[in-house]
Motif scaffolding. Structure first.
Motif, short mmCIF file in Angstrom:
data_model
loop_
_atom_site.label_atom_id
_atom_site.label_comp_id
_atom_site.label_asym_id
_atom_site.label_seq_id
_atom_site.Cartn_x
_atom_site.Cartn_y
_atom_site.Cartn_z
N SER A 83 -8.81 1.63 1.49
CA SER A 83 -9.18 0.25 1.78
C SER A 83 -8.15 -0.50 2.64
O SER A 83 -6.95 -0.28 2.54
CB SER A 83 -9.39 -0.53 0.48
N THR A 84 -8.67 -1.40 3.47
CA THR A 84 -7.81 -2.29 4.26
C THR A 84 -7.93 -3.73 3.78
O THR A 84 -7.46 -4.66 4.44
CB THR A 84 -8.17 -2.23 5.76
N LYS A 85 -8.56 -3.91 2.63
CA LYS A 85 -8.61 -5.23 1.99
C LYS A 85 -8.57 -5.04 0.48
O LYS A 85 -8.95 -3.97 -0.02
CB LYS A 85 -9.88 -6.00 2.41
N VAL A 97 -0.08 -4.19 -17.87
CA VAL A 97 -0.76 -3.10 -17.18
C VAL A 97 0.17 -2.48 -16.15
O VAL A 97 1.03 -3.16 -15.58
CB VAL A 97 -2.06 -3.58 -16.51
N HIS A 98 0.02 -1.18 -15.94
CA HIS A 98 0.74 -0.51 -14.87
C HIS A 98 -0.25 -0.02 -13.83
O HIS A 98 -1.31 0.52 -14.17
CB HIS A 98 1.53 0.69 -15.40
N ILE A 99 0.10 -0.19 -12.55
CA ILE A 99 -0.77 0.25 -11.46
C ILE A 99 -0.04 1.25 -10.58
O ILE A 99 1.07 0.97 -10.09
CB ILE A 99 -1.22 -0.94 -10.59
N ASN A 100 -0.64 2.41 -10.39
CA ASN A 100 -0.18 3.36 -9.37
C ASN A 100 -1.01 3.10 -8.11
O ASN A 100 -2.20 3.43 -8.07
CB ASN A 100 -0.41 4.80 -9.82
N ALA A 101 -0.40 2.48 -7.11
CA ALA A 101 -1.10 2.17 -5.87
C ALA A 101 -0.85 3.31 -4.89
O ALA A 101 0.22 3.40 -4.29
CB ALA A 101 -0.62 0.84 -5.31
N ILE A 102 -1.84 4.17 -4.72
CA ILE A 102 -1.67 5.41 -3.97
C ILE A 102 -2.27 5.33 -2.56
O ILE A 102 -1.78 5.93 -1.62
CB ILE A 102 -2.34 6.59 -4.72
N GLY A 103 -3.36 4.58 -2.41
CA GLY A 103 -4.16 4.65 -1.20
C GLY A 103 -3.51 4.19 0.09
O GLY A 103 -3.73 4.78 1.15
N ALA A 104 -2.73 3.11 0.05
CA ALA A 104 -2.15 2.57 1.28
C ALA A 104 -1.10 3.52 1.84
O ALA A 104 -0.07 3.75 1.23
CB ALA A 104 -1.55 1.19 1.01
N ASP A 105 -1.38 4.06 3.02
CA ASP A 105 -0.45 4.99 3.65
C ASP A 105 -0.31 4.73 5.15
O ASP A 105 0.14 5.58 5.90
CB ASP A 105 -0.89 6.44 3.42
N GLY A 108 -1.53 -2.07 7.52
CA GLY A 108 -2.83 -2.73 7.41
C GLY A 108 -3.65 -2.33 6.21
O GLY A 108 -4.59 -3.01 5.83
N LYS A 109 -3.27 -1.24 5.55
CA LYS A 109 -3.99 -0.81 4.36
C LYS A 109 -3.48 -1.55 3.12
O LYS A 109 -2.29 -1.79 2.99
CB LYS A 109 -3.85 0.70 4.14
N GLN A 110 -4.38 -1.91 2.24
CA GLN A 110 -3.99 -2.51 0.96
C GLN A 110 -5.15 -2.39 -0.02
O GLN A 110 -6.31 -2.45 0.35
CB GLN A 110 -3.57 -3.98 1.12
N GLU A 111 -4.79 -2.22 -1.29
CA GLU A 111 -5.79 -2.10 -2.35
C GLU A 111 -5.68 -3.22 -3.38
O GLU A 111 -6.63 -3.51 -4.10
CB GLU A 111 -5.63 -0.77 -3.08
N LEU A 112 -4.50 -3.85 -3.47
CA LEU A 112 -4.25 -4.86 -4.49
C LEU A 112 -4.17 -6.25 -3.89
O LEU A 112 -3.58 -6.45 -2.82
CB LEU A 112 -2.92 -4.55 -5.21
N GLU A 113 -4.75 -7.21 -4.60
CA GLU A 113 -4.61 -8.61 -4.21
C GLU A 113 -3.12 -8.97 -4.20
O GLU A 113 -2.37 -8.57 -5.10
CB GLU A 113 -5.37 -9.48 -5.21
N ILE A 114 -2.69 -9.70 -3.19
CA ILE A 114 -1.27 -10.01 -3.04
C ILE A 114 -0.72 -10.75 -4.26
O ILE A 114 0.46 -10.59 -4.62
CB ILE A 114 -1.02 -10.80 -1.75
N GLU A 135 1.66 -0.04 -0.07
CA GLU A 135 0.84 -1.13 -0.59
C GLU A 135 1.40 -2.50 -0.25
O GLU A 135 0.66 -3.46 -0.04
CB GLU A 135 0.68 -0.99 -2.12
N ILE A 136 2.72 -2.61 -0.17
CA ILE A 136 3.33 -3.92 0.08
C ILE A 136 3.34 -4.30 1.56
O ILE A 136 3.75 -5.41 1.90
CB ILE A 136 4.77 -3.97 -0.46
N ASN A 137 2.90 -3.42 2.46
CA ASN A 137 3.10 -3.66 3.89
C ASN A 137 2.43 -4.93 4.40
O ASN A 137 2.98 -5.63 5.25
CB ASN A 137 2.66 -2.43 4.71
#
Length: 209
Positions: A83-85, A97-105, A108-114, A135-137
């Motif tokens: 995802s890019t949003k 909760v713990h989140i493993n954010a894997i997708g953003a590579d 412009g990619k992000q999976e989590l709301e800022i 994810e933080i990019n």
């Protein structure tokens, strides 16, 4: 998960159910005991395939109808989408909760709301790489967070240079971009184990001339 989550958990959620999710599941079950798995993917066939895969290990698997339903009561969330949003929102999450954010590579990619990143203890595998393509990019590019907002690199926690206390009402995020050094370490481990078990196959690559 071993270093960033509490030991007593009930539910693990997967947003995105492709090949990456399968290996994330296999890894998580090695270090934590849990009772059920909740899953969601925009492709129903992919979600059903992942359900069958997880079910063979004896876990109760619930297919969610949307992301909110999938993550709302999870103790651990693993996102593996391109995802890019944002697909996961802050007000859907439990207080702990713990989140493993894997997708953003890539940029412009992000999976989590800022808002999640603003509230969370963020751990990355590598500062520079995460700020460029993790994810933080997007939040970094917008000037919302910076390097000072990152709690640690994972290596700093594993080596005990920094200590993360897992507290109640705390969100933790691991921003995983994947590093070549990790791949080399795993390859070396597999090679040595295969050699020890005498199941390695020797391949002659020929002359280097």
């Amino acid at each position: 998960v071993k270093y960033l989550t509490k030991k007593n958990i009930d539910t693990v959620a997967f947003v995105g159910c492709g090949k990456q999710a399968m290996f994330q599941f296999l890894a998580i079950k090695e270090v934590r005991k849990f009772n059920q798995v909740k899953i969601y993917d925009v492709v129903k066939e992919t979600m059903e395939k992942f359900k069958l895969f997880v079910s063979q290990y004896g876990y109760k698997v619930l297919c969610a109808s949307n992301v909110k339903e999938c993550v709302s009561d999870a103790d651990i969330i693993c996102t593996t989408t391109p995802s890019t949003k944002p697909v996961v929102k802050y007000n859907w999450l439990k207080n702990n909760v713990h989140i493993n954010a894997i997708g953003a590579d890539a940029p412009g990619k992000q999976e989590l709301e800022i808002e999640i990143l603003k509230k969370a203890k963020i751990v990355v595998d590598n500062y520079e790489q995460a700020m460029h393509s993790g994810e933080i990019n997007v939040a970094v590019a917008k000037g919302i967070i910076s390097k000072k907002d990152i709690f640690a690199e994972l290596g700093e926690i594993v080596s005990r240079k920094k200590k993360l206390d897992i507290k109640q009402n705390q969100i933790t995020v691991f921003d995983s971009t994947g590093l070549a050094i990790q791949d080399i370490a795993v390859a070396n481990f597999v090679y040595r184990k295969a050699k020890k078990l005498n199941i390695a196959i020797k391949i002659n690559l020929g002359s280097t001339n």
